[in-house]
Write a protein that holds these residues in place. Structure first.
Motif, PDB file in Angstrom:
ATOM      1  N   SER A 285       0.857  -1.186   0.000  1.00  0.00           N
ATOM      2  CA  SER A 285       0.000   0.000   0.000  1.00  0.00           C
ATOM      3  C   SER A 285       0.892   1.234   0.000  1.00  0.00           C
ATOM      4  O   SER A 285       2.006   1.206   0.534  1.00  0.00           O
ATOM      5  N   GLY A 286       0.402   2.309  -0.570  1.00  0.00           N
ATOM      6  CA  GLY A 286       1.140   3.562  -0.575  1.00  0.00           C
ATOM      7  C   GLY A 286       0.804   4.453   0.599  1.00  0.00           C
ATOM      8  O   GLY A 286       1.213   5.612   0.644  1.00  0.00           O
ATOM      9  N   GLU A 287       0.070   3.911   1.585  1.00  0.00           N
ATOM     10  CA  GLU A 287      -0.324   4.697   2.757  1.00  0.00           C
ATOM     11  C   GLU A 287       0.902   5.164   3.527  1.00  0.00           C
ATOM     12  O   GLU A 287       1.849   4.405   3.745  1.00  0.00           O
ATOM     13  N   ASN A 288       0.865   6.429   3.947  1.00  0.00           N
ATOM     14  CA  ASN A 288       1.928   7.062   4.746  1.00  0.00           C
ATOM     15  C   ASN A 288       3.230   7.238   3.982  1.00  0.00           C
ATOM     16  O   ASN A 288       4.262   7.526   4.585  1.00  0.00           O
ATOM     17  N   ILE A 289       3.229   7.042   2.661  1.00  0.00           N
ATOM     18  CA  ILE A 289       4.428   7.258   1.852  1.00  0.00           C
ATOM     19  C   ILE A 289       4.159   8.442   0.936  1.00  0.00           C
ATOM     20  O   ILE A 289       3.157   8.467   0.216  1.00  0.00           O
ATOM     21  N   SER A 290       5.048   9.435   0.976  1.00  0.00           N
ATOM     22  CA  SER A 290       4.865  10.658   0.205  1.00  0.00           C
ATOM     23  C   SER A 290       6.032  10.845  -0.750  1.00  0.00           C
ATOM     24  O   SER A 290       7.197  10.654  -0.367  1.00  0.00           O
ATOM     25  N   GLU A 291       5.716  11.222  -1.962  1.00  0.00           N
ATOM     26  CA  GLU A 291       6.755  11.472  -2.953  1.00  0.00           C
ATOM     27  C   GLU A 291       7.624  12.647  -2.524  1.00  0.00           C
ATOM     28  O   GLU A 291       7.123  13.692  -2.138  1.00  0.00           O
TER      29      GLU A 291
END
Length: 907
Positions: A285-291
């Motif tokens: 999941s891409g939750e809590n990951i920011s570019e």
């Protein structure tokens, strides 16, 4: 004699021709010089002729004049200006095809003020000579200065960019905020990328290496999350018109120097340039990951960051993080390297990674080996990791379901000496294998006889024998669990040796099981059973104290058959077994008991150990009735409850609580004689039943006619009455009665004002048609001296008047007689008429604000008999002027009253 002149004929040129000859020579020389020095005429076409003036505008090369505009004419057909320029013969050979001309005008930019010298002298035409061999006399002028020629000394490089942004011709190239070059030109390539040509000044060419990196430094760059916001700006010029930053990572400083026409990639920002090693990480999941924000960290050091997040177009639509690594982290790109997320969590050590609530989670890794690899899958949980400190690993086997997690603590005497690094199912599938790590400085505590057990969820990490290790247990052990162990050989001060690395121990599910399995841990003594409503912070192993001396400990606990109570089993050590008898009372000594009021703070504690980890204490009461044989001991909640266990209990019926709470005091004349132990609805759910515990030595106060009421704070202009009830709340007051002893009462809703008024002086009643501004606490004056106060009021039985209850202080009692007059001196009074005028009168400021009553007693023979408690007097709205002239002799009155007292008593 006469001689004849001789005439001689000369044939030479006459000197007179010398002047014409000289003039001819000069003319010839001037003609030759004019031909030799004559300029070369050229034509230049400009789109805009602003600032170009015939006969004035010069052609300048490196500050020297090399030409002059002779004539300007419009070329209307081509929408341009035609300028005829006479160039010096000395530059004629350089007027070739690739020679370029442009008009130099004053221009203000972010970098500098250009062409400042043209403000006074006017615009001029700049020239850049070409290298062609083909001569030319007609040119098209440029709109701006041409780029730096390729043969200019310095470093000429090529940058490839995805987009141009704010970069323009002349944009500066910066190194540590020093401008070392600029952009020569840019153009669009066939692949839609932008090719940017840049020039580095010769003195800075050595700063550019083969592995150097260029990034767009235009404007202000803000990245990160709170509290780690990063703001980066190169210079004011780059903020306004753009800029390019040169950066060479320290690890790449040794690479060869750059050469002309070498190509580089232009990164979009500094972060992208700093981390140039790409890799991908498949996520669940891409939750809590920011570019651009989420970092890749290793042991507190930043190794890269997430550049971009993408989703695959095919099922199951996997999320992929595109990561740029620091080149120094290249060694982690190996087959067995493992990646996982680090988030805030609660563990036996406390709340870990609390700062990540603001900064956000990050990615970390465990370096591996093998072949090169740059694509990985993230792990759902961190892999087992051996702590970065000396020590040994051991294995604990158990059959019960695990309450332990990775990173749970291992304790010896409630002091952490190691940690759990892995919990897994054994290969047989019948048991669990827990791998623990014991720190080297604590290995001497272990032997092959050591006994391990799972810590109870209600234990805390504290023991005075080894000091206090403050944790948030039992809350944390409920979540992540913990392990304790002991070594009988160590406890008996025998010499023991730690086992080898990997030695296997049995892990028991509780301390009781561990003690049962290890006879050497069992201590002889007397077993007692304690019955409690709730466990509180008590746990197995907590001490049993007598006068702050440990005489035993809790061994186990269980629920009763109806699941309503808890039975603790404790062991009283053999040497203290005679202390506990049928009159012993046990109470929970855990934590701190604090009671506070405006009269002070009462702090009750037992030992420091019970404050931190809990415990039970006991006291022997000689006058207490003995408990039945074989019955469990009640475990009281506090020392005070244990002392009052055998106190008298009374029951109060009331319509409402009136702010009364459990624990509220029962007071008599301000002294606490009991407390409210319970509040509950009656059987009909229409009233309240309060249960109060009363000290045995005051039971005589509670008789059939005893009156009990609720006392709370009373607010008035005099201040707050019963201020000690503001914080702890109302309490019960009582007035003793007569008759037989009673245990059941009905709460008196109205305070017995008449009786209370006589307790501290003379109590009388004033009757008035209206209360006005009078209130509880309003003063009673005699000759403007306060001699009493109003303690209450109520409507008369017929509801026609208001009865105001007054108490007169004991020293002033003789001045109140049967015919004493009372009048209201509250507020201000205005009297008057149209012809008589207006009369305005007030009492003192105090009576003006809060009201009051004044009184006067007739003097001499008019003085009546003394007033007695309960006498009623009318309260007049205003005084009669003659009342102020009354002046009885108080000394005479006192003598008269003393003579009447014996007669009164003899009747």
């Amino acid at each position: 004699m006469n001689q004849e002149p001789v005439i001689t004929e000369h044939r030479s040129i006459s000197p007179i021709w010398i002047l014409p000859a000289i003039a001819l020579f000069i003319c010839s020389w001037l003609l030759y010089s004019s031909f030799r020095d004559a300029g070369v005429e050229i034509t230049i076409f400009f789109e805009d002729g602003t600032g170009v003036v015939a006969g004035k505008t010069q052609v300048m090369s490196r500050g020297l004049q090399v030409g002059l505009v002779k004539d300007i004419a419009p070329d209307i057909a081509n929408k341009r200006i035609e300028a005829t320029v006479e160039m010096d013969r000395s530059v004629a050979d350089h007027l070739v095809e690739d020679t370029q001309f442009w008009v130099v005008r004053p221009r203000l930019s972010a970098r500098a003020i250009e062409g400042l010298d043209t403000i006074l002298s006017g615009s001029y035409i700049g020239i850049q000579f070409g290298s062609s061999t083909e001569s030319r006399r007609e040119y098209v002028g440029l709109t701006s200065a041409p780029p730096i020629p390729p043969d200019t000394p310095g470093l000429h490089l090529l940058l490839s960019a995805e987009k141009l942004g704010s970069i323009r011709i002349g944009t500066g190239i910066y190194y540590k905020n020093i401008e070392i070059g600029n952009v020569k030109s840019y153009e669009l390539e066939n692949d839609s990328s932008i090719l940017i040509k840049i020039f580095i000044e010769p003195e800075f060419a050595h700063l550019v290496h083969e592995k150097s990196r260029f990034c767009n430094a235009s404007g202000i760059e803000i990245s990160g999350k709170l509290p780690n916001l990063k703001l980066k700006m190169e210079s004011l010029a780059s903020l306004l018109q753009g800029g390019i930053l040169l950066y060479t990572p320290p690890a790449l400083q040794h690479t060869p120097p750059a050469v002309n026409n070498q190509s580089y990639r232009l990164y979009t920002d500094y972060e992208s340039a700093n981390y140039g090693l790409p890799m991908t990480l498949a996520l669940s999941s891409g939750e809590n990951i920011s570019e651009g924000v989420t970092k890749v960290m290793y042991r507190g050091l930043e190794a890269g960051f997430v550049k971009e997040i993408s989703i695959s177009k095919d099922a199951p639509w996997q999320v992929t993080a595109h990561i740029l690594l620091d080149p120094r982290a290249e060694m982690i790109l190996r087959e067995t390297t493992k990646f996982w997320m680090v988030r805030p969590k609660i563990s036996p050590k406390g709340i870990e990674n609390l700062r990540l609530l603001l900064s956000g989670p990050y990615i970390t890794f465990q370096p591996g080996d093998g072949e090169f690899r740059n694509n990985f899958k993230i792990l759902p949980e961190p892999p087992p990791q051996i702590p970065l400190r000396p020590g040994k690993t051991f294995t604990l086997t158990s059959n019960a379901p695990s309450r332990i997690t990775t990173n749970s603590q291992v304790y010896f005497k409630n002091v952490p000496v190691g940690e759990v690094i892995q919990v897994e199912v054994a290969s047989s599938g019948r048991s669990l294998a827990t791998t623990i790590f014991i720190y080297s400085e604590h290995l001497h505590l272990l032997s092959t006889e050591s006994v391990f057990w799972v810590r109870s969820g209600i234990e805390v990490s504290a023991d005075l024998e080894q000091g206090v290790h403050l944790t948030t247990s039992p809350f944390q052990t409920v979540i992540n669990g913990g392990i304790s162990f002991t070594t009988p050989d160590k406890l008996e001060k025998k010499k023991n040796f730690p086992p080898g690395d990997g030695f296997e121990f049995q892990l028991w599910d509780s301390y009781g099981e561990a003690v049962a399995a290890a006879p050497t841990l069992q201590r002889s003594g007397k077993t007692v059973r304690l019955l409690a409503q709730q466990a509180g912070s008590l746990s197995v192993g907590d001490p049993i104290l007598y006068k702050n001396i440990k005489i035993g400990e809790l061994k186990s606990f269980r629920l009763t058959g109806n699941h309503r109570e808890i039975v603790f089993e404790g062991l009283i050590f053999r040497e203290f077994s005679d202390i506990v008898g049928s009159r012993t009372r046990f109470f929970n000594a855990s934590g701190v008991n604090l009671s506070a009021g405006l009269d002070g703070i009462e702090l009750n504690t037992e030992s420091l150990q019970t404050i931190v980890s809990g415990g039970v204490s006991c006291v022997n009461l000689e006058d207490a009735p003995p408990l039945p044989p074989a019955s469990p001991y009640p475990l009281f909640a506090s020392y005070s409850e244990a002392l009052s266990a055998d106190d008298m209990t009374i029951t109060l019926a009331m319509d409402r609580t009136s702010g009364l709470r459990e624990g509220a005091a029962v007071r008599y004349k301000g002294v606490k004689i009991g407390h409210v132990s319970a509040l509950a609805l009656d059987e009909n759910r229409t009233g309240i039943i309060a249960t109060a515990r009363i000290k045995n030595n005051t039971r005589e106060l509670f008789r059939k006619n005893t009156r009990i009421w609720v006392t709370g704070p009373e607010f008035s202009l005099d201040g707050i009455k019963n201020i000690d009830t503001v914080i702890p709340g109302p309490y019960l007051s009582l007035l003793p009665g007569d008759g037989p002893l009673e245990r059941t009462f009905t709460l008196t809703q109205e305070v017995p004002h008449t009786v209370l008024a006589n307790m501290d002086g003379l109590g009388i009643v004033l009757e008035t048609p209206h209360l006005g501004s009078l209130s509880i606490g309003s003063p009673v004056y005699y000759r403007e001296v306060e001699i009493g106060r109003i303690i209450g009021y109520e409507l008369s039985p017929t509801f026609q008047k208001v009865h105001v209850f007054v108490t007169i202080a004991e020293p002033y009692r003789p001045v109140v007689r049967k015919n004493t007059k009372f009048w209201n001196v509250s507020g201000a009074k205005i009297e008057g008429g149209i012809f008589s005028g207006v009369k305005f009168s007030t009492g003192s400021m105090k009576t003006l604000i809060k009201g009051g009553v004044a009184m006067a007693t007739p003097d001499n023979e008019q003085t009546g008999p003394p007033a007695v408690p309960g006498d009623h007097f009318p309260l007049y709205d205003k005084m009669d002027k003659k009342w102020l002239d009354w002046n009885p002799d108080v000394v005479v009155l006192e003598r008269e009253q003393s003579r009447q007292l014996p007669a009164a008593s003899s009747k």
